[in-house]
Enzyme design. Sequence first.
Site, mmCIF file in Angstrom:
data_model
loop_
_atom_site.group_PDB
_atom_site.id
_atom_site.type_symbol
_atom_site.label_atom_id
_atom_site.label_comp_id
_atom_site.label_asym_id
_atom_site.label_seq_id
_atom_site.Cartn_x
_atom_site.Cartn_y
_atom_site.Cartn_z
ATOM 1 N N ASP A 175 50.975 -75.141 61.092
ATOM 2 C CA ASP A 175 51.339 -73.921 61.827
ATOM 3 C C ASP A 175 52.006 -74.274 63.152
ATOM 4 O OD1 ASP A 175 50.036 -72.478 59.877
ATOM 5 O OD2 ASP A 175 48.174 -72.310 61.010
ATOM 6 N N HIS A 235 40.203 -68.923 59.947
ATOM 7 C CA HIS A 235 41.599 -69.265 60.201
ATOM 8 C C HIS A 235 42.556 -68.357 59.405
ATOM 9 C CE1 HIS A 235 44.814 -72.296 61.133
ATOM 10 N NE2 HIS A 235 45.341 -71.724 60.066
ATOM 11 N N GLU A 236 42.317 -68.252 58.108
ATOM 12 C CA GLU A 236 43.203 -67.424 57.271
ATOM 13 C C GLU A 236 43.090 -65.946 57.644
ATOM 14 O OE1 GLU A 236 45.508 -68.790 55.639
ATOM 15 O OE2 GLU A 236 44.672 -70.797 55.791
ATOM 16 N N HIS A 282 45.373 -65.286 60.557
ATOM 17 C CA HIS A 282 46.786 -65.071 60.194
ATOM 18 C C HIS A 282 46.994 -63.643 59.694
ATOM 19 C CE1 HIS A 282 48.329 -69.078 60.615
ATOM 20 N NE2 HIS A 282 47.507 -69.611 59.730
#
Length: 327
Positions: A198, A122-123, A126
């Site tokens: 988000d 996930h990170e 980004h």
Amino acid sequence: VMAATNRPDILDSALLRPGRFDRQIVIHLPDVKAREEILKIHSRQKPLADDVNLNHVAKSTAGFSPADLENIMNESALLCARRRHKKITAQDVDDAILKVIVGVEKKSAVKIPKDRRITAVHEAGHAVVSRFLKNQDPVHEISIIPRGMAAGYTYYVPSEDKQHMSKKEILDSIVGLLGGRVAEEVVLDDVCTGASNDIEQATKLARAMITRLGMSDTFGMMALETQSGQYLSGDSNLVCSDQTAARIDVEVKQIIANCYEQAYQILSDNKEKLHETAKVLLEKETITGMEFMAILAPNQLPSAETEKAEEKPEEKPDDSADDVEVK
Ligand code: ZN
């Protein structure tokens, strides 16, 4: 007589007539120069090591209030004492800033490997997406160590104090926000609950573009929503028909769908880099912007531009929820 308020919008206008309170002085959040001066005041009684540059600290704290800045210097001193340093180091200050933005590091938190992997993907999503967007700020740090309410965070570094955001910048922000969730889809072929913050933020931005910022082709420069508090992010009320409200929802959905599509394109084109970033994150837990750039372009030495970006960090907090993207 002097008085202060956070809500001048709800004062009786009779109170503000000349002869009562004659002058109104608006006090904004401090700019970079003011932040440096404030930091100087709060570090007066504190021994600073030579590597602490208050000008750098000021640059990396855009959007911070004077109370936040005071808090940073106090936290730095506490960290310094706990680490048994004689003087506050740049590392202490850096850690204090993150502590103030996202909360305390929970290194002891036991995370099951599956959760760690989801957070890493996930990170990484980004970070990789933002690298390919023209209007996104450089990545300063990515981490999968839980902090406060966040399972992980990606910390961006704007190069200046921005007063205004352009339409393109807002759209890129939405794409960046969606990058985490899209990465889950691209790599894990499933999505999970970590993206609620988000999604909420992306929706808020898309909605504001249409209802308040005159950035929609359908409605043009029409104010469709009013905010009750001009100075605080107070409640907002739609000032349009139910029919229009339904059309707003359709447009919000469209903006988000387009941004999702863009994030999906970027991440499927750069799947390897996404995998690699997630892998390094799982190994190291926290990686710096420089290390991230090295993963993206292993054969390239960091360019002058990225070094400059590393030098002058600026970030805007974006707290709460399962995952935090710090800008
Ligand atoms: Zn996220």
